[in-house]
Design a protein around this motif. Structure first.
Motif, mmCIF file in Angstrom:
data_model
loop_
_atom_site.group_PDB
_atom_site.id
_atom_site.type_symbol
_atom_site.label_atom_id
_atom_site.label_comp_id
_atom_site.label_asym_id
_atom_site.label_seq_id
_atom_site.Cartn_x
_atom_site.Cartn_y
_atom_site.Cartn_z
ATOM 1 N N ILE A 138 -0.258 -4.086 8.753
ATOM 2 C CA ILE A 138 -0.599 -3.203 7.642
ATOM 3 C C ILE A 138 -1.666 -2.167 7.995
ATOM 4 N N GLY A 139 -2.571 -2.488 8.886
ATOM 5 C CA GLY A 139 -3.621 -1.548 9.278
ATOM 6 C C GLY A 139 -4.458 -1.079 8.101
ATOM 7 N N ALA A 140 -4.739 0.226 8.062
ATOM 8 C CA ALA A 140 -5.569 0.791 6.995
ATOM 9 C C ALA A 140 -4.916 0.650 5.626
ATOM 10 N N GLY A 141 -3.603 0.419 5.602
ATOM 11 C CA GLY A 141 -2.902 0.244 4.338
ATOM 12 C C GLY A 141 -3.349 -0.957 3.548
ATOM 13 N N ILE A 142 -4.171 -1.799 4.149
ATOM 14 C CA ILE A 142 -4.660 -2.970 3.423
ATOM 15 C C ILE A 142 -5.505 -2.575 2.215
ATOM 16 N N GLU A 143 -6.010 -1.352 2.243
ATOM 17 C CA GLU A 143 -6.853 -0.898 1.125
ATOM 18 C C GLU A 143 -6.100 -0.961 -0.203
ATOM 19 N N ALA A 144 -4.782 -0.771 -0.167
ATOM 20 C CA ALA A 144 -3.991 -0.806 -1.397
ATOM 21 C C ALA A 144 -3.930 -2.203 -1.999
ATOM 22 N N LEU A 145 -4.229 -3.233 -1.203
ATOM 23 C CA LEU A 145 -4.183 -4.615 -1.692
ATOM 24 C C LEU A 145 -5.530 -5.114 -2.202
ATOM 25 N N ILE A 146 -6.565 -4.345 -1.958
ATOM 26 C CA ILE A 146 -7.910 -4.795 -2.328
ATOM 27 C C ILE A 146 -8.133 -4.623 -3.831
ATOM 28 N N ARG A 147 -8.540 -5.698 -4.466
ATOM 29 C CA ARG A 147 -8.807 -5.708 -5.903
ATOM 30 C C ARG A 147 -10.311 -5.654 -6.154
ATOM 31 N N PRO A 148 -10.711 -5.463 -7.391
ATOM 32 C CA PRO A 148 -12.146 -5.474 -7.702
ATOM 33 C C PRO A 148 -12.826 -6.789 -7.318
ATOM 34 N N ASN A 149 -12.077 -7.900 -7.334
ATOM 35 C CA ASN A 149 -12.678 -9.196 -7.009
ATOM 36 C C ASN A 149 -12.362 -9.674 -5.595
ATOM 37 N N THR A 150 -11.803 -8.774 -4.754
ATOM 38 C CA THR A 150 -11.542 -9.163 -3.361
ATOM 39 C C THR A 150 -12.867 -9.300 -2.632
ATOM 40 N N ARG A 151 -13.062 -10.458 -2.039
ATOM 41 C CA ARG A 151 -14.342 -10.745 -1.392
ATOM 42 C C ARG A 151 -14.212 -10.862 0.124
ATOM 43 N N LEU A 152 -13.033 -11.272 0.602
ATOM 44 C CA LEU A 152 -12.903 -11.586 2.029
ATOM 45 C C LEU A 152 -11.524 -11.188 2.535
ATOM 46 N N VAL A 153 -11.487 -10.647 3.762
ATOM 47 C CA VAL A 153 -10.241 -10.337 4.467
ATOM 48 C C VAL A 153 -10.262 -11.101 5.776
ATOM 49 N N HIS A 154 -9.260 -11.957 5.955
ATOM 50 C CA HIS A 154 -9.189 -12.761 7.170
ATOM 51 C C HIS A 154 -8.127 -12.196 8.106
ATOM 52 N N THR A 155 -8.496 -12.028 9.364
ATOM 53 C CA THR A 155 -7.603 -11.472 10.379
ATOM 54 C C THR A 155 -7.428 -12.472 11.522
ATOM 55 N N GLU A 156 -6.369 -12.271 12.271
ATOM 56 C CA GLU A 156 -6.116 -13.066 13.468
ATOM 57 C C GLU A 156 -5.273 -12.217 14.397
ATOM 58 N N ALA A 157 -5.809 -11.934 15.572
ATOM 59 C CA ALA A 157 -5.063 -11.069 16.486
ATOM 60 C C ALA A 157 -5.207 -11.592 17.916
ATOM 61 N N PRO A 158 -4.065 -11.767 18.584
ATOM 62 C CA PRO A 158 -2.709 -11.676 18.047
ATOM 63 C C PRO A 158 -2.431 -12.783 17.038
ATOM 64 N N GLY A 159 -1.339 -12.623 16.284
ATOM 65 C CA GLY A 159 -0.995 -13.603 15.277
ATOM 66 C C GLY A 159 -0.536 -14.919 15.888
ATOM 67 N N SER A 160 -0.724 -15.975 15.138
ATOM 68 C CA SER A 160 -0.354 -17.302 15.608
ATOM 69 C C SER A 160 1.160 -17.394 15.850
ATOM 70 N N ASN A 161 1.531 -17.803 17.026
ATOM 71 C CA ASN A 161 2.914 -18.093 17.439
ATOM 72 C C ASN A 161 3.788 -16.878 17.695
ATOM 73 N N THR A 162 3.667 -15.811 16.912
ATOM 74 C CA THR A 162 4.505 -14.624 17.119
ATOM 75 C C THR A 162 3.713 -13.413 17.604
ATOM 76 N N PHE A 163 2.411 -13.511 17.685
ATOM 77 C CA PHE A 163 1.543 -12.607 18.433
ATOM 78 C C PHE A 163 1.506 -11.163 17.936
ATOM 79 N N GLU A 164 1.707 -10.965 16.639
ATOM 80 C CA GLU A 164 1.565 -9.622 16.081
ATOM 81 C C GLU A 164 0.126 -9.124 16.282
ATOM 82 N N MET A 165 0.006 -7.869 16.668
ATOM 83 C CA MET A 165 -1.315 -7.268 16.807
ATOM 84 C C MET A 165 -1.755 -6.666 15.474
ATOM 85 N N GLN A 166 -3.067 -6.637 15.263
ATOM 86 C CA GLN A 166 -3.632 -6.014 14.075
ATOM 87 C C GLN A 166 -4.584 -4.898 14.478
#
Length: 395
Positions: A138-166
């Protein structure tokens, strides 16, 4: 010694690993810090006890052994402070508990380590936190998912098992515009190949069970924070009473000394096997960020200084033969062990279960096989994988 420590920080990674987290002059010249077993710590007088005006007050709050490991990790991460916890999973869950409260909203990458998802969907949800999973690309597009009560964004790179980059920096910048805390599971790359705090992450998480240990015999996690978020993390450790044994801390500190040269071997062997698998008739595709063919390769090339020894490949198989081919491949292996975890000296393999995915879809061409490439001779590893592929083809 302060001059030596400052000088070492400007040197190469293997020099730093050899000299960080130890100060022989503190311990009569012995190279390695002693293993201090402690629960009770005595005070010289009532006033010191009342005010806790000494460095060590109780075993759960640190010993010279655990402090040596924390100092080494702080140096590698560029962190204001590090806590040690009993496992890699605890390294994820403790900061979630430290920063999230009932009524908060948390964004979790959909390619996340499954036990993290289980914690989010059970305990975290039960505590009143709303959890939402997002596309790892999603990259910078994550901003569209952020709500007024969003407190934390958890990332993992590469992704577990399928190794998607962030795109970690883009995600962090968007999250920080809304005062969200950004956490990252950086176990795959270690701080040798990626330093999350330098890319905008607030909390760097690492399963030291993997490459820092290197010998498949210690469970331990590290959590490192920047200056703004260190006080809350430190307080959470004390409040929850989480701590690790001095023996395990010593083993991880010992493992750090050779982690750099071990990672070089893991990386080289894994890349050789991955490139060979790309051209194999039984393989649909190889999921390794260092391969130019991988969708997230440019992000990896831009941000990371290397790759570790774990990746996956998709075995060609129709729906009716998918499980049988995966099992045939695994059962034909002799050097590879069938087991969880990775980062040790031995090669491991498993059939990945991706049924938990909500947004990031699993590959459709066949079963996903994850390989941990160990320190064995690469020609022997290749022969073992060839035997597995031949067995799968025969199904």
């Amino acid at each position: 010694m302060a001059e030596k420590t400052s000088a070492v920080r400007e040197m190469g990674v293997n020099t730093r690993l050899a000299h960080t987290g130890n100060n022989p002059s503190d311990f009569h010249g012995f190279v390695n810090p002693p293993v201090v077993h402690a629960s009770t710590v005595l005070f010289p007088n009532a006033r010191t006890m009342e005010t806790r005006a000494q460095k060590y007050t109780y075993g759960t709050r640190g010993t010279p052994t655990t402090d040596a490991l924390c100092d080494a990790i702080n140096d590698l991460e560029g962190a204001a402070g590090t806590i040690l916890v009993p496992s890699g999973l605890a390294a994820v869950t403790v900061p979630f508990l430290a920063y999230l409260s009932s009524g908060d909203h948390a964004l979790i990458v959909d390619s996340v380590y499954f036990p993290t998802r289980h914690f989010c969907d059970t305990m975290l949800t039960r505590l009143g936190v709303t959890v939402e999973y997002y596309d790892p690309m999603i990259g910078a597009g994550i901003e569209a998912l952020i709500r007024p009560n969003t407190r934390l964004v958890h990332t993992e790179a590469p992704g577990s098992n399928t190794f998607e980059m962030q795109d970690i920096r883009a995600i962090a910048e968007a999250a920080h515009r809304h005062d969200c805390i950004v956490t990252m599971d950086n176990t795959w790359a270690t701080p040798l190949y990626f330093r999350p705090l330098e890319h905008g992450v607030d909390i760097s998480i690492h399963a030291a069970t993997k490459y820092p240990s290197g010998h498949s015999d210690v469970l331990l996690g590290t959590v490192s924070a920047n200056a703004a978020h260190w006080p809350a993390l430190s307080e959470a450790m004390v409040t929850l009473g989480v701590c690790v044994s001095p023996d395990d801390s010593y083993q991880i500190l010992r493992g750090l000394r050779t982690m750099g040269i071990r990672l070089e071997r893991h990386q080289a062997s894994a890349f050789e096997i991955a490139r060979w698998l790309e051209g194999h008739e039984e393989v649909a595709r190889v999921l390794h960020p260092a391969l130019p063919s991988f969708p997230g390769h440019e992000l990896w090339k831009r941000d990371f200084g290397g790759a570790s020894g774990i990746f996956s490949f998709v075995l060609k198989a129709g729906p009716e033969t998918s499980r049988a081919k995966a099992h045939a491949f695994l059962d034909a292996l002799s050097i590879f062990g069938l087991g969880y975890s990775w980062g040790g000296f031995e090669s491991l393999a498993l059939h990945v279960n991706l049924a938990d995915r909500r947004v990031a879809k699993a590959p459709s061409e066949g079963p996903v096989i994850r390989l941990q490439i160990g320190l064995e001779d690469v020609q022997d590893i290749r022969r073992d994988v060839e035997a597995g592929l031949a067995a799968a083809k025969a199904v």
